[in-house]
Design an enzyme around this catalytic site. Structure first.
Site, PDB file in Angstrom:
ATOM      1  N   SER A 203       3.836  57.381  65.766  1.00 13.55           N
ATOM      2  CA  SER A 203       3.108  58.293  65.090  1.00 13.55           C
ATOM      3  C   SER A 203       1.538  58.235  65.404  1.00 13.55           C
ATOM      4  O   SER A 203       1.285  57.008  65.614  1.00 13.55           O
ATOM      5  CB  SER A 203       3.389  58.550  63.758  1.00 13.55           C
TER       6      SER A 203
ATOM      7  N   TYR B 285       2.515  55.613  55.317  1.00 11.62           N
ATOM      8  CA  TYR B 285       3.525  55.956  56.563  1.00 11.62           C
ATOM      9  C   TYR B 285       2.944  55.374  57.629  1.00 11.62           C
ATOM     10  O   TYR B 285       3.888  54.944  58.538  1.00 11.62           O
ATOM     11  CB  TYR B 285       3.565  57.511  56.514  1.00 11.62           C
TER      12      TYR B 285
ATOM     13  N   LYS C 163       4.701  52.475  60.589  1.00 15.73           N
ATOM     14  CA  LYS C 163       4.857  53.002  61.885  1.00 15.73           C
ATOM     15  C   LYS C 163       4.169  51.737  62.447  1.00 15.73           C
ATOM     16  O   LYS C 163       4.609  51.357  63.634  1.00 15.73           O
ATOM     17  CB  LYS C 163       4.279  54.254  62.225  1.00 15.73           C
TER      18      LYS C 163
END
Length: 335
Positions: free
Chosen positions: A124, A148, A152
Site C-alpha cells: 500500500s 494499517y 504493510k
C-alpha cells in the site's frame, strides 16, 4: 502457471482472478470470507467460463497452505489476504498485526517448506506516510502514520530480509494507491460489509439510497478545490498490473517495491462530479471538519512499473465511476 490467490474473493483479488484466468493461468483461490462473499465465486465462474478452485480457509493455517501448494503444484502466490481499514487498525491494532503480519509469516513459512519462491505482495502507498515530496517514488522514505500502514511496511521488511537471505526468491511488493471501479460486466466490484470506509463505495451507497448523504471531511485544504486529492486507479488496471508482475517475477529473482497508480490526483469533488454524471443523480454531501491523519494530497510516480513491468494505467476517472455505478445499480436492482 499455477497460481494461488490468498484473499481471492476480495475486491482486488477477484478482479485479478479474471485477468489471470483470461490469460490462461490455472488459479486456486483461498479466502476466509471475513470481508467477502461466496457469491463472488459464482460470478467469477460466470465471467471466466471456468470452475475456479476455491478453499475456505485462513492464511494463518500453515498446514492447509502447504497442502494447497502441494496438491495444486502451485508455482507462484499473490498475497491479497489482509485487513485494510485504517480506522479499525487504530482501534484494534492486535487484530491487524495478527492477520496482516502473523498471517503473512505463516504463508511464507508454508511457501518456504514447499519450495514455492515466486510471490506478489499486496502492499500500500500508506507505507510512505506524510510526503516529503510528491509524487511518491519508490525511494521516498517510508514512515506510515497508522497501524494499517505499519503492518504493510513490516511485511515488506520481512520480505526484504527473506530475499537477502535467499537470493533465489522472486518477490514484487506492489504499493497500491486508491483502487476503485468494477469489472465491465457489473457482476463484481467493491462490496464492503457494513458502512464503507472508502469514498467510492460510500458514494455508490448514497446514490443508491442506502445512505442519506456523503460526509466530506475538510474543504479547506491547500488543494485546487479545498478537498483532499488522491490517486484513484481503476481496479482492472490494478489487476492487469498484477498479471504483469507475475510475468516479471517469472523472469527475475530478488525483490522490487513498485508503485501501482496513475500519477494523476483527483479531488473528492472531482470524483463526486464524475459520479453524478454516471448515475444521473445528485450526491447529497455535508462538509465536516478534517479527520485526523488525512493527508491533503498524495499521488504516485509510476515510472518504475512502466519500465520493469511494461504496465501503465489506462482507464480514466469517468470510467471508474461508470463501472462502479453499474455494479451498484445491478446489485441493488436499479437497472
Amino acid at each position: 502457471m499455477n497460481i494461488l490467490l490468498t484473499g481471492g474473493l476480495g475486491f482486488i483479488g477477484s478482479h485479478t482472478a479474471v485477468v489471470l484466468a483470461e490469460q490462461g493461468h490455472e488459479l486456486v483461490l483461498l479466502d476466509n470470507l471475513c470481508n467477502s462473499e461466496m457469491t463472488v465465486l459464482d460470478k467469477l465462474n460466470t465471467i471466466t467460463g471456468k470452475n475456479l478452485a476455491f478453499y475456505k480457509g485462513d492464511v494463518r493455517d500453515t498446514a492447509l497452505i502447504k497442502e494447497i501448494l502441494k496438491t495444486h503444484q502451485i508455482e507462484a502466490v499473490i498475497h491479497f489476504a489482509g485487513l485494510k481499514s485504517v480506522a479499525e487498525s487504530g482501534s484494534d491494532p492486535m487484530k491487524y498485526y495478527d492477520n496482516n503480519v502473523a498471517g503473512s509469516i505463516a504463508l511464507f513459512e508454508a511457501m518456504k517448506a514447499v519450495d514455492v519462491k515466486k510471490l506478489i505482495f499486496s502492499s500500500s502507498a500508506t507505507v510512505y506516510g506524510v510526503p516529503q515530496y510528491l509524487p511518491y517514488d519508490e525511494v521516498h522514505p517510508t514512515c506510515p502514520i497508522n497501524t494499517y500502514g505499519r503492518t504493510k511496511l513490516q511485511v515488506e521488511e520481512i520480505l526484504q530480509d527473506l530475499a537477502n537471505a535467499n537470493p533465489d526468491w522472486s518477490i514484487a511488493c506492489l504499493r497500491y494507491f486508491n483502487p476503485v471501479g468494477a469489472h465491465e460486466s457489473g457482476l463484481i466490484g467493491e462490496m464492503p460489509k457494513g458502512v464503507p470506509n472508502n469514498l467510492m463505495p460510500y458514494v455508490c451507497q448514497v446514490a443508491s439510497g442506502s445512505l442519506s448523504h456523503l460526509n466530506v471531511f475538510g474543504d479547506d485544504y491547500d488543494t485546487k478545490d479545498g478537498t483532499g486529492e488522491r490517486d484513484y486507479i481503476h481496479v482492472m488496471d490494478l489487476a492487469e498490473g498484477h498479471a504483469a508482475a507475475i510475468a516479471f517475477v517469472s523472469r527475475n529473482a530478488g525483490i522490487e517495491m513498485i508503485n501501482l497508480g496513475t500519477g494523476m490526483p483527483y479531488s473528492v469533488y472531482d470524483l463526486i462530479n464524475a459520479f453524478e454524471k454516471s448515475a444521473s443523480r445528485a450526491i447529497e454531501r455535508v462538509v465536516q471538519g478534517r479527520r485526523s491523519g488525512d493527508l491533503p494530497i498524495y499521488y504516485a510516480k509510476a515510472d518504475k512499473a512502466r519500465v520493469l513491468l511494461g504496465w501503465q494505467a489506462s482507464r480514466g476517472l469517468q470510467l471508474m465511476c461508470d463501472s462502479s455505478w453499474k455494479f451498484q445499480a445491478l446489485l441493488k436492482g436499479l437497472c
